[in-house]
Scaffold this motif. Structure first.
Motif, PDB file in Angstrom:
ATOM      1  N   GLY A 198       0.797  -1.219   0.000  1.00 52.93           N
ATOM      2  CA  GLY A 198       0.000   0.000   0.000  1.00 52.93           C
ATOM      3  C   GLY A 198       0.832   1.271   0.000  1.00 52.93           C
ATOM      4  N   THR A 199       2.143   1.126   0.233  1.00 48.48           N
ATOM      5  CA  THR A 199       3.009   2.305   0.295  1.00 48.48           C
ATOM      6  C   THR A 199       3.014   3.066  -1.021  1.00 48.48           C
ATOM      7  OG1 THR A 199       4.482   1.333   1.957  1.00 48.48           O
ATOM      8  CG2 THR A 199       5.385   3.107   0.622  1.00 48.48           C
ATOM      9  N   GLU A 200       3.224   2.350  -2.124  1.00 46.51           N
ATOM     10  CA  GLU A 200       3.328   3.015  -3.424  1.00 46.51           C
ATOM     11  C   GLU A 200       2.052   3.775  -3.779  1.00 46.51           C
ATOM     12  OE1 GLU A 200       4.129  -0.164  -2.691  1.00 46.51           O
ATOM     13  OE2 GLU A 200       5.463  -1.013  -4.228  1.00 46.51           O
ATOM     14  N   LYS A 201       0.887   3.141  -3.520  1.00 41.11           N
ATOM     15  CA  LYS A 201      -0.392   3.785  -3.854  1.00 41.11           C
ATOM     16  C   LYS A 201      -0.577   5.051  -3.030  1.00 41.11           C
ATOM     17  CE  LYS A 201      -4.547   3.990  -5.709  1.00 41.11           C
ATOM     18  NZ  LYS A 201      -5.088   5.168  -5.017  1.00 41.11           N
ATOM     19  N   ARG A 202      -0.235   4.995  -1.760  1.00 41.57           N
ATOM     20  CA  ARG A 202      -0.396   6.172  -0.897  1.00 41.57           C
ATOM     21  C   ARG A 202       0.540   7.294  -1.349  1.00 41.57           C
ATOM     22  NH1 ARG A 202       0.199   6.142   5.706  1.00 41.57           N
ATOM     23  NH2 ARG A 202      -0.211   8.374   6.054  1.00 41.57           N
ATOM     24  N   LEU A 203       1.761   6.954  -1.720  1.00 36.39           N
ATOM     25  CA  LEU A 203       2.709   7.966  -2.194  1.00 36.39           C
ATOM     26  C   LEU A 203       2.243   8.580  -3.510  1.00 36.39           C
ATOM     27  CD1 LEU A 203       6.120   6.208  -1.411  1.00 36.39           C
ATOM     28  CD2 LEU A 203       5.052   8.087  -0.150  1.00 36.39           C
ATOM     29  N   GLU A 204       1.720   7.746  -4.402  1.00 36.24           N
ATOM     30  CA  GLU A 204       1.195   8.257  -5.677  1.00 36.24           C
ATOM     31  C   GLU A 204       0.062   9.248  -5.436  1.00 36.24           C
ATOM     32  OE1 GLU A 204       0.042   4.875  -7.922  1.00 36.24           O
ATOM     33  OE2 GLU A 204       2.073   4.415  -8.619  1.00 36.24           O
ATOM     34  N   ASP A 205      -0.821   8.916  -4.500  1.00 35.90           N
ATOM     35  CA  ASP A 205      -1.953   9.800  -4.213  1.00 35.90           C
ATOM     36  C   ASP A 205      -1.491  11.135  -3.621  1.00 35.90           C
ATOM     37  OD1 ASP A 205      -3.640   7.833  -5.115  1.00 35.90           O
ATOM     38  OD2 ASP A 205      -4.182   7.095  -3.116  1.00 35.90           O
ATOM     39  N   THR A 206      -0.481  11.089  -2.753  1.00 31.92           N
ATOM     40  CA  THR A 206      -0.029  12.311  -2.072  1.00 31.92           C
ATOM     41  C   THR A 206       0.850  13.178  -2.960  1.00 31.92           C
ATOM     42  OG1 THR A 206      -0.124  11.202   0.077  1.00 31.92           O
ATOM     43  CG2 THR A 206       1.222  13.198  -0.059  1.00 31.92           C
ATOM     44  N   PHE A 207       1.804  12.559  -3.670  1.00 30.42           N
ATOM     45  CA  PHE A 207       2.756  13.323  -4.475  1.00 30.42           C
ATOM     46  C   PHE A 207       2.293  13.542  -5.915  1.00 30.42           C
ATOM     47  CE2 PHE A 207       5.471  11.788  -1.027  1.00 30.42           C
ATOM     48  CZ  PHE A 207       6.236  12.903  -0.743  1.00 30.42           C
ATOM     49  N   SER A 208       1.280  12.778  -6.332  1.00 32.18           N
ATOM     50  CA  SER A 208       0.741  12.899  -7.700  1.00 32.18           C
ATOM     51  C   SER A 208       1.850  12.772  -8.752  1.00 32.18           C
ATOM     52  CB  SER A 208       0.013  14.238  -7.880  1.00 32.18           C
ATOM     53  OG  SER A 208      -1.071  14.335  -6.996  1.00 32.18           O
ATOM     54  N   CYS A 209       2.685  11.740  -8.577  1.00 34.39           N
ATOM     55  CA  CYS A 209       3.754  11.505  -9.541  1.00 34.39           C
ATOM     56  C   CYS A 209       4.002  10.004  -9.645  1.00 34.39           C
ATOM     57  CB  CYS A 209       5.027  12.238  -9.127  1.00 34.39           C
ATOM     58  SG  CYS A 209       5.854  11.547  -7.679  1.00 34.39           S
ATOM     59  N   LEU A 210       4.864   9.629 -10.587  1.00 33.58           N
ATOM     60  CA  LEU A 210       5.194   8.229 -10.804  1.00 33.58           C
ATOM     61  C   LEU A 210       6.120   7.723  -9.696  1.00 33.58           C
ATOM     62  CD1 LEU A 210       5.080   5.765 -12.712  1.00 33.58           C
ATOM     63  CD2 LEU A 210       7.083   6.703 -13.888  1.00 33.58           C
ATOM     64  N   ILE A 211       5.798   6.549  -9.157  1.00 33.42           N
ATOM     65  CA  ILE A 211       6.604   5.928  -8.105  1.00 33.42           C
ATOM     66  C   ILE A 211       7.172   4.614  -8.649  1.00 33.42           C
ATOM     67  CG2 ILE A 211       6.690   5.089  -5.739  1.00 33.42           C
ATOM     68  CD1 ILE A 211       5.815   7.988  -5.861  1.00 33.42           C
ATOM     69  N   LYS A 212       8.493   4.453  -8.627  1.00 33.44           N
ATOM     70  CA  LYS A 212       9.137   3.208  -9.035  1.00 33.44           C
ATOM     71  C   LYS A 212      10.182   2.816  -7.995  1.00 33.44           C
ATOM     72  CE  LYS A 212       8.612   1.359 -12.591  1.00 33.44           C
ATOM     73  NZ  LYS A 212       7.683   0.282 -13.015  1.00 33.44           N
ATOM     74  N   LYS A 213      10.634   1.565  -8.070  1.00 35.88           N
ATOM     75  CA  LYS A 213      11.633   1.072  -7.123  1.00 35.88           C
ATOM     76  C   LYS A 213      12.805   0.449  -7.876  1.00 35.88           C
ATOM     77  CE  LYS A 213       8.643  -1.584  -5.070  1.00 35.88           C
ATOM     78  NZ  LYS A 213       8.014  -2.571  -4.159  1.00 35.88           N
ATOM     79  N   HIS A 214      13.995   0.566  -7.288  1.00 35.75           N
ATOM     80  CA  HIS A 214      15.109  -0.220  -7.810  1.00 35.75           C
ATOM     81  C   HIS A 214      15.767  -0.964  -6.662  1.00 35.75           C
ATOM     82  CE1 HIS A 214      18.443   2.775  -6.857  1.00 35.75           C
ATOM     83  NE2 HIS A 214      19.107   1.642  -6.743  1.00 35.75           N
ATOM     84  N   TYR A 215      16.363  -2.106  -6.996  1.00 41.55           N
ATOM     85  CA  TYR A 215      17.023  -2.959  -6.011  1.00 41.55           C
ATOM     86  C   TYR A 215      18.517  -2.919  -6.275  1.00 41.55           C
ATOM     87  CZ  TYR A 215      18.529  -7.280  -3.654  1.00 41.55           C
ATOM     88  OH  TYR A 215      19.176  -8.196  -2.869  1.00 41.55           O
ATOM     89  N   GLY A 216      19.298  -2.655  -5.231  1.00 39.55           N
ATOM     90  CA  GLY A 216      20.734  -2.619  -5.410  1.00 39.55           C
ATOM     91  C   GLY A 216      21.454  -2.587  -4.081  1.00 39.55           C
ATOM     92  N   THR A 217      22.763  -2.633  -4.152  1.00 38.60           N
ATOM     93  CA  THR A 217      23.616  -2.478  -2.977  1.00 38.60           C
ATOM     94  C   THR A 217      24.740  -1.531  -3.366  1.00 38.60           C
ATOM     95  OG1 THR A 217      25.201  -4.246  -3.492  1.00 38.60           O
ATOM     96  CG2 THR A 217      23.167  -4.892  -2.376  1.00 38.60           C
ATOM     97  N   MET A 218      25.354  -0.894  -2.388  1.00 40.57           N
ATOM     98  CA  MET A 218      26.470  -0.001  -2.681  1.00 40.57           C
ATOM     99  C   MET A 218      27.643  -0.774  -3.276  1.00 40.57           C
ATOM    100  SD  MET A 218      25.462   3.008  -2.139  1.00 40.57           S
ATOM    101  CE  MET A 218      27.062   3.735  -2.503  1.00 40.57           C
ATOM    102  N   GLU A 219      27.825  -2.031  -2.844  1.00 46.39           N
ATOM    103  CA  GLU A 219      28.947  -2.824  -3.329  1.00 46.39           C
ATOM    104  C   GLU A 219      28.831  -3.156  -4.812  1.00 46.39           C
ATOM    105  OE1 GLU A 219      27.819  -4.698   0.745  1.00 46.39           O
ATOM    106  OE2 GLU A 219      26.884  -3.473  -0.805  1.00 46.39           O
ATOM    107  N   VAL A 220      27.607  -3.370  -5.270  1.00 47.89           N
ATOM    108  CA  VAL A 220      27.379  -3.804  -6.650  1.00 47.89           C
ATOM    109  C   VAL A 220      26.782  -2.689  -7.496  1.00 47.89           C
ATOM    110  CG1 VAL A 220      26.184  -5.521  -8.079  1.00 47.89           C
ATOM    111  CG2 VAL A 220      27.055  -6.174  -5.850  1.00 47.89           C
ATOM    112  N   SER A 221      26.231  -1.674  -6.864  1.00 44.23           N
ATOM    113  CA  SER A 221      25.462  -0.629  -7.528  1.00 44.23           C
ATOM    114  C   SER A 221      24.072  -1.190  -7.840  1.00 44.23           C
ATOM    115  CB  SER A 221      26.183  -0.130  -8.779  1.00 44.23           C
ATOM    116  OG  SER A 221      25.517   0.982  -9.333  1.00 44.23           O
ATOM    117  N   SER A 222      23.507  -0.867  -8.971  1.00 46.78           N
ATOM    118  CA  SER A 222      22.141  -1.285  -9.283  1.00 46.78           C
ATOM    119  C   SER A 222      22.104  -2.751  -9.701  1.00 46.78           C
ATOM    120  CB  SER A 222      21.558  -0.405 -10.395  1.00 46.78           C
ATOM    121  OG  SER A 222      22.429  -0.362 -11.504  1.00 46.78           O
TER     122      SER A 222
END
Length: 379
Positions: free
Chosen positions: A203-227
């Motif tokens: 539900g986090t993404e939907k709530r953020l979309e409603d509040t910020f009215s913008c596109l919400i995406k996620k990426h998975y990574g670590t500092m050691e490997v980057s993205s």
């Protein structure tokens, strides 16, 4: 050269030129042979984060040690969200190359480029200031996340007018909650928010979309490997950025699981020459599978259990992100070369916070407590 060939090339470099891998091979009597590259990969030892941190002084490639001392390497650090914290080193050109696939995803998804203004949050401020401006970047310290602090942060973001923001989900939700509570208008300039570093509660993404009215995406990574991966339209499923890293999902004995089965996630960086990352355990769990898309085979990773950053309560209706506790630790580690190997913070109630630490054997608990208190006051 395909991904496995690049992995083997990086492994040859690691076990020849990096002491932590030479030490790992000695510890388990592993003999590195180049004769049969077809079977070499699955015989390579696994590198766990704890082992790397315990050998933090020996993670650099032999030919990059001089570059470190002459300030020619990029120095960053892991987030500490797993309770283990270490410095990460990159050659500048390798770090840029590691980010290219992610930048392509950002551009195709929301027309975001490196020239766009961005807002990023950091665990602590090296200058003691909450807001730091660096060309197109607004860097915000997480030290003051009281309601008043969050309102100041909101107005600073509005004034800066970033086109996008790179946030941990917990930080994004704090901003969301302050905007909802005080009926603050959306930040007009922001068209894209990218979430990383933590698992998102449903539900986090939907709530953020409603509040910020913008596109919400996620990426998975670590500092050691980057993205490592970029989110698809399916929740918690990431398309693996195969030009950046190779991902394996293994069982408790280090054997590959069947496609679609849950296992431990191990990654290999195809770019980090200065500090090679080969078959490295991220501490996360997931499922790996592939499918054909427009005639091309693509790999996907479904995260089952990843880093999640809880909040600490200071008093009623006043919260602080737990990674703020990292600030003094980062300063101590910079001054005393990774004296703190691991940590855990547990809040039992409003007035009771347990802090468990793992220190280098040459560093005493009294020294740590003294330095932590000094650095906490300075922050």
């Amino acid at each position: 050269m395909n991904g496995i060939e690049k992995c083997i090339e990086m492994a040859l470099h690691a076990y020849k030129d990096v002491e932590v891998y030479r030490s790992l091979a000695r510890d388990i009597d592993f003999e590195f042979s180049q004769e049969d590259k077809e079977t070499l990969w699955e015989t390579l030892p696994l590198l766990e984060r704890k082992y790397m941190i315990e050998h933090a002084d020996h993670v650099l490639s032999d030919d990059c040690i001089a570059l470190m001392y002459s300030n020619q390497l990029i120095r960053s650090h892991t987030s500490g969200s797993t309770g283990l914290h270490t410095d990460v080193w990159w050659r500048k050109k390798d770090y840029r190359n590691s980010l290219l696939p992610l930048w392509m995803k950002r551009y195709k998804t929301a027309a975001i480029t490196p020239n766009d203004k961005v807002c990023i949050f950091n665990a602590f401020s090296s200058t003691g200031k909450m807001l730091q401006y660096d060309k197109q970047i607004l860097l915000i310290s997480k030290v003051d996340l009281s309601e008043e602090g969050l309102k100041k942060i909101y107005h600073a973001i509005c004034e800066f007018q970033p086109r996008w923001m790179l946030l941990q989900p917990s930080m994004a939700m704090l901003l969301c909650e302050i905007m909802e509570k005080y009926l603050l208008p959306k930040i007009e300039s922001v068209v894209y928010i990218e979430l990383t570093g933590e698992m998102c509660v449903y539900g986090t993404e939907k709530r953020l979309e409603d509040t910020f009215s913008c596109l919400i995406k996620k990426h998975y990574g670590t500092m050691e490997v980057s993205s490592i991966g970029y989110e698809t339209d399916e929740r918690n499923v990431y398309e693996i950025l195969t030009a950046t890293s190779v991902v394996e999902v293994l069982d408790e004995k280090g054997r590959p699981v069947e496609e679609g089965e849950i296992g431990k996630i191990y990654v290999t960086s195809l770019h980090n020459y200065a500090m090679p990352i080969v078959r490295y355990g991220t501490g996360d769990m997931g499922k790996l599978y592939s499918k054909n898309v427009n005639g091309h085979k693509r790999q996907y990773l479904r995260l089952m259990n990843a880093r999640q950053n809880d909040q600490l309560m200071l008093k009623e209706d006043e919260w602080i992100l737990s990674d703020v506790l990292l600030g003094p630790i980062e300063q101590i580690n910079q001054a005393y070369e990774n004296a703190v190997l691991g940590f855990e913070a547990i809040q039992n109630d409003l007035h009771n916070l347990e802090f468990h630490i793992v220190l280098d054997e040459e560093f005493s608990q009294d020294e740590f407590c003294f330095l932590y208190e000094i650095n906490s006051v300075e922050m």
